[in-house]
Design an enzyme around this catalytic site. Structure first.
Site, PDB file in Angstrom:
ATOM      1  N   ASP A 250      85.921  49.895  37.582  1.00 56.59           N
ATOM      2  CA  ASP A 250      85.119  49.113  37.112  1.00 56.59           C
ATOM      3  C   ASP A 250      85.166  47.436  37.516  1.00 56.59           C
ATOM      4  OD1 ASP A 250      83.619  50.677  35.683  1.00 56.59           O
ATOM      5  OD2 ASP A 250      84.473  50.315  33.734  1.00 56.59           O
TER       6      ASP A 250
ATOM      7  N   LYS B  94      79.386  55.930  36.612  1.00 60.68           N
ATOM      8  CA  LYS B  94      79.676  56.427  34.973  1.00 60.68           C
ATOM      9  C   LYS B  94      78.945  55.674  34.150  1.00 60.68           C
ATOM     10  CE  LYS B  94      83.750  53.754  34.024  1.00 60.68           C
ATOM     11  NZ  LYS B  94      83.212  53.185  33.034  1.00 60.68           N
TER      12      LYS B  94
ATOM     13  N   CYS C  37      88.024  51.373  29.564  1.00 60.89           N
ATOM     14  CA  CYS C  37      87.893  52.586  30.760  1.00 60.89           C
ATOM     15  C   CYS C  37      89.139  52.879  31.398  1.00 60.89           C
ATOM     16  CB  CYS C  37      86.740  51.874  31.515  1.00 60.89           C
ATOM     17  SG  CYS C  37      85.219  51.604  30.753  1.00 60.89           S
TER      18      CYS C  37
END
Length: 187
Positions: free
Chosen positions: A10, A94, A127
């Site tokens: 991310d 995702k 995450c």
């Protein structure tokens, strides 16, 4: 099997560029040069690089908890310019916290022969933590470059590092340790 992979979690504009929808803050900016070093090391040693990227649909249920962010096809959902993927890198979209949930990550890792994973990115307590947990549940060996992960919440960041190390058995390293050759023996 037994190969290695670097997983970048991310590092997207909405998280690490000022003005992004869920800007992590300076902590997110500080890890960019560390991750750039890890990318250089991985690429020079032919270690596969995998980017795990939030790619939400408009109206995603996650937006009930967090503001709209990283919508597919938007600037906010792109990897920050400093860490842009290169040809041959793998990009796995995702929609939930874990890079494994509802994605092809496990399949991609198995096709690459990777069993030793090193994680970097944001957010440590969301995450990164849940990707590490799911990796360990699948019997991957996991390391986290602790100077290559960040969160908007320093206490939650520290908790997540301890949780990964003490509960999940994740090895915590500094990028200097990984660059010095420990990458060859551990992850």
């Amino acid at each position: 099997m037994g190969g290695k992979a670097l997983i970048v979690v991310d590092m997207l504009n909405d998280f690490v560029v000022e003005g992004g929808a869920l800007y992590v803050g300076e902590a997110g900016r500080r890890v960019i040069p560390v991750i750039a070093r890890a990318l250089e090391k991985a690429r020079s040693h032919k270690i596969p690089v995998i980017y795990i990227c939030d790619r939400h649909l408009p109206g995603d249920r996650e937006f009930e908890m967090f503001p709209t962010h990283c919508v597919a096809g938007t600037w906010g959902g792109e990897v920050c310019a400093e860490l842009a993927p290169r040809e041959g890198d793998v990009i796995i979209p995702k929609r939930r916290y874990s890079g494994f949930y509802g994605t092809d990550l496990d399949l991609a890792l198995r096709e690459l022969g990777a069993e030793d994973l090193v994680l970097v990115g944001v957010c440590t307590n969301i995450c990164v933590l849940y990707t590490a947990a799911d990796a360990r549940m699948r019997n991957y060996k996991v390391s986290v470059l602790k100077d290559g992960v960040a969160s908007f919440d320093e206490k939650a960041h520290e908790f997540a590092l301890r949780e990964m190390e003490k509960t999940l058995g994740v090895q915590l390293l500094l990028v200097d340790e990984w660059e010095a050759g420990n990458a060859d023996s551990c992850c």
